[in-house]
Design an enzyme around this catalytic site. Structure first.
Site, mmCIF file in Angstrom:
data_model
loop_
_atom_site.group_PDB
_atom_site.id
_atom_site.type_symbol
_atom_site.label_atom_id
_atom_site.label_comp_id
_atom_site.label_asym_id
_atom_site.label_seq_id
_atom_site.Cartn_x
_atom_site.Cartn_y
_atom_site.Cartn_z
ATOM 1 N N SER A 71 0.802 -1.227 0.000
ATOM 2 C CA SER A 71 0.000 0.000 0.000
ATOM 3 C C SER A 71 0.831 1.271 0.000
ATOM 4 O O SER A 71 0.310 2.346 -0.286
ATOM 5 C CB SER A 71 -0.943 0.008 1.212
ATOM 6 O OG SER A 71 -0.226 -0.200 2.417
ATOM 7 N N ASP A 363 -1.999 8.605 7.746
ATOM 8 C CA ASP A 363 -3.000 7.788 8.427
ATOM 9 C C ASP A 363 -2.288 6.862 9.411
ATOM 10 O O ASP A 363 -1.089 7.050 9.667
ATOM 11 C CB ASP A 363 -3.856 7.029 7.403
ATOM 12 C CG ASP A 363 -3.077 5.993 6.603
ATOM 13 O OD1 ASP A 363 -1.903 5.719 6.939
ATOM 14 O OD2 ASP A 363 -3.630 5.437 5.635
ATOM 15 N N HIS A 366 0.588 5.007 6.864
ATOM 16 C CA HIS A 366 1.297 5.489 5.679
ATOM 17 C C HIS A 366 1.772 6.934 5.821
ATOM 18 O O HIS A 366 1.086 7.760 6.439
ATOM 19 C CB HIS A 366 0.385 5.390 4.449
ATOM 20 C CG HIS A 366 -0.207 4.035 4.263
ATOM 21 N ND1 HIS A 366 -1.482 3.723 4.687
ATOM 22 C CD2 HIS A 366 0.303 2.906 3.724
ATOM 23 C CE1 HIS A 366 -1.738 2.457 4.412
ATOM 24 N NE2 HIS A 366 -0.668 1.934 3.825
#
Length: 396
Positions: A71, A363, A366
């Site tokens: 991600s 977040d 990340h």
């Protein structure tokens, strides 16, 4: 909401010509052999147009970039996985991503990922499109492709908590498909040249600890035994890419996963302000990864495998965040719960900071675009402490 209107083609005119070639090829197939002589000028048009496309497209073309990972660099592949629990195609993700006008694209950050920024730094005019996007075909492949997937890992079982995801083995399977498409589109010689000159950016491994080893889905193993297993799998994966003509591979090590807001919200922290065990595991993995890349550089002729020191680069940003212009390196800009807003993933109902440029973390998991920008530029232009045995600019 997913934005599908982004233009990913390095040369839109080349793409249009490629569609014209396909049309002529279809017409050719419908012409009976007995009439070939009559229609000879028409039959020669595809070859002529192919020459135009390749000559025009290759002129001053920066290297293609093929992106693999999790991600940290997913550009939207998980948007197309219907059963995945790992998605970022919702507000406020992408709020600062200029290419989409601030709309979410599936990137797990407020703006650009490290892979996006590296592409810009080496001269790419557009970002490598997600493989699972149906428009990623034809001339769009010439710019490179993104195969990365949120929750993906080196091991196939990694990320099972999120149901659907693309592990590294699957990502390489998809690259193999791209490789065959390039052969068909360019011809084998030109395709091989494009791939051997391309940059292969790999950012993977964090989920193999956060969403595998440190969860209940895996049987207990000693850390060194588990890490050895990761190296065995990764050796096979990198070797497989090599035999698909990858020569310039930038392999990121694991970031300080003990410093992410989720970990500092749920686990005790040490004197660095981070959870000790995850960082110890990352350090063990990173040490073995450096050794593996050195060995592969010796045994794979013509290979250039670069060790991208993401751990130290991000740790420097975290430790010295104020000197980089950040106000906090512990709080999530977008998130809720826990001491640092790290318990609940970023979503439409999350608390959102006012100035994303002042936060290291977007977040619970990340970095922000601002942090990505610092690290990515050092990978391209930095010294041997940042990336070795050479930086990305020297790799070109």
């Amino acid at each position: 909401m997913h934005v599908k209107s982004l233009i990913y083609y390095e040369d839109l005119e080349a793409y249009k010509l490629s569609q014209l070639i396909s049309t002529f090829c279809l017409i050719q197939a419908l012409i009976p052999p007995t009439l070939h002589k009559m229609f000879m000028p028409l039959l020669l048009l595809p070859s002529l147009f192919s020459t135009i496309v390749l000559a025009g497209g290759a002129r001053d073309r920066p290297p293609a970039i093929f992106v693999f990972g999790d991600s940290h660099v997913d550009s939207g592949n998980n948007n197309y996985l219907l059963t995945t629990l790992s998605k970022a195609n919702h507000f406020p993700n992408g709020i600062d991503f200029k290419a989409s006008g601030g709309m979410p694209t599936g990137r797990f950050t407020n703006g650009r990922t490290m892979a996006d920024i590296i592409g810009e730094e080496v001269g790419q005019r557009n970002y490598a499109p997600p493989f699972l996007d149906r428009y990623t075909a034809g001339a769009a492949l010439l710019n490179g492709v993104n195969y990365a997937s949120g929750a993906g890992g080196i091991l196939n079982k990694t990320g099972a908590l999120y149901v659907s995801r693309l592990g590294m083995d699957v990502q390489i399977d998809y690259f193999n498909s791209t490789r065959q498409q390039l052969d068909e589109f360019l011809g084998k010689d030109e395709a091989r040249e494009l791939v051997q000159n391309a940059i292969f950016s790999i950012t993977i491994g964090a989920n193999d600890f956060l969403n595998n080893y440190l969860t209940f889905i895996t049987d207990f193993e000693q850390p060194d035994t588990y890490t050895n297993g990761l190296m065995i799998a990764l050796r096979e994966q990198l070797t497989r890419l090599y035999y698909l003509d990858a020569r310039k591979i930038v392999m990121g090590n694991i970031v300080p996963i003990g410093c992410i807001p989720y970990q500092t919200s749920v686990a005790p922290v040490d004197e660095t302000g981070c959870a000790a065990l995850p960082n110890q595991l990352a350090t063990m993995y990173n040490r073995q990864l450096r050794q593996l890349l050195s060995e592969l550089n010796q045994i794979l002729p013509g290979s250039n495998l670069l060790y991208a020191n993401l751990y130290d680069l991000f740790m420097d940003v975290i430790t010295n965040h104020k000197s980089y212009g950040f106000e906090t390196a512990v709080d999530a800009c977008c998130g809720n719960g826990g001491v640092h807003g790290g318990m609940i993933a970023c979503g439409p109902a999350s608390s959102l900071c006012g100035d994303r440029s002042k936060y290291v973390y977007w977040d619970p998991y990340h970095p922000t675009e601002a942090a990505n920008l610092i690290v990515a530029k050092k990978l391209v232009h930095g010294n041997a402490a940042d990336i070795s045995p050479k930086n990305i600019q020297q790799l070109l």
